[in-house]
Design a protein around this motif. Structure first.
Motif, PDB file in Angstrom:
ATOM      1  N   SER A  41      41.216  42.954  45.182  1.00 50.32           N
ATOM      2  CA  SER A  41      41.150  41.949  46.248  1.00 50.32           C
ATOM      3  C   SER A  41      40.820  42.541  47.618  1.00 50.32           C
ATOM      4  O   SER A  41      40.046  41.947  48.367  1.00 50.32           O
ATOM      5  N   ASP A  42      41.364  43.695  47.952  1.00 48.47           N
ATOM      6  CA  ASP A  42      41.053  44.301  49.252  1.00 48.47           C
ATOM      7  C   ASP A  42      39.615  44.816  49.290  1.00 48.47           C
ATOM      8  O   ASP A  42      38.912  44.650  50.294  1.00 48.47           O
ATOM      9  N   ALA A  43      39.156  45.421  48.202  1.00 50.50           N
ATOM     10  CA  ALA A  43      37.776  45.922  48.147  1.00 50.50           C
ATOM     11  C   ALA A  43      36.775  44.771  48.255  1.00 50.50           C
ATOM     12  O   ALA A  43      35.677  44.942  48.778  1.00 50.50           O
ATOM     13  N   LEU A  44      37.153  43.600  47.778  1.00 54.73           N
ATOM     14  CA  LEU A  44      36.290  42.422  47.834  1.00 54.73           C
ATOM     15  C   LEU A  44      36.391  41.702  49.177  1.00 54.73           C
ATOM     16  O   LEU A  44      35.732  40.689  49.391  1.00 54.73           O
ATOM     17  N   ASP A  49      45.836  37.148  46.017  1.00 53.43           N
ATOM     18  CA  ASP A  49      45.545  36.894  44.605  1.00 53.43           C
ATOM     19  C   ASP A  49      44.086  36.507  44.407  1.00 53.43           C
ATOM     20  O   ASP A  49      43.559  35.659  45.129  1.00 53.43           O
ATOM     21  N   VAL A  50      43.456  37.151  43.422  1.00 50.82           N
ATOM     22  CA  VAL A  50      42.092  36.786  43.038  1.00 50.82           C
ATOM     23  C   VAL A  50      42.018  36.682  41.522  1.00 50.82           C
ATOM     24  O   VAL A  50      42.722  37.400  40.808  1.00 50.82           O
TER      25      VAL A  50
END
Length: 145
Positions: A41-44, A49-50
């Motif tokens: 989620s942080d890299a995206l 929540d993803v």
């Protein structure tokens, strides 16, 4: 230092529809569908929540990652003009502009007939037209004779 291209990511609203367009229409093939989860989620640049699928497809060494989000839902719209900042299109060589465009439309794409252009140079005649994928991502079809 070595730097080599790896892939281009495209966010899609309907993974199956996009796979038909890119694979059946343009000849890409699935290379991998890695397990993914909240650790991304942080890299995206989403955070929290993803729930998503990362589906990699490739053709002739060129690789796409089709990103399909169940949560949070995809939003926004792709470039509608070539002078819009960011990714504007992918160009592919074709041997029959009309047949390829018709096939892509049958698979959920949209022919942008106003972009059809033909010009002649010392290298021969080039005809091109843009088609959008089911989510509006532009693909430039280039036919050179």
């Amino acid at each position: 230092m070595t730097i080599t291209p790896h892939h281009v990511g495209i966010c899609v609203t309907d993974l199956e529809r996009s796979l038909r367009f890119w694979c059946e229409g343009l000849g890409f093939e699935t290379t991998m569908v890695p397990p993914v989860g909240n650790e991304w989620s942080d890299a995206l640049e989403i955070g929290g929540d993803v729930a998503f699928t990362a589906h990699f497809i490739a053709k002739d060494g060129f690789q796409f990652e089709l990103l399909h989000y169940d949560h949070p839902a995809p939003h926004g719209s792709p470039s509608g003009q070539r002078n819009q900042v960011g990714f504007t299109h992918l160009a592919v060589n074709v041997d029959d502009l009309d047949a390829v465009a018709e096939r892509l439309v049958q698979l959920g794409g949209t022919a942008i007939t106003s972009t059809r252009t033909k010009f002649t140079s010392d290298a021969g005649t080039v005809e091109l037209m843009f088609v959008s994928d089911p989510d509006g991502v532009r693909v430039e079809l280039v036919c050179q004779r």
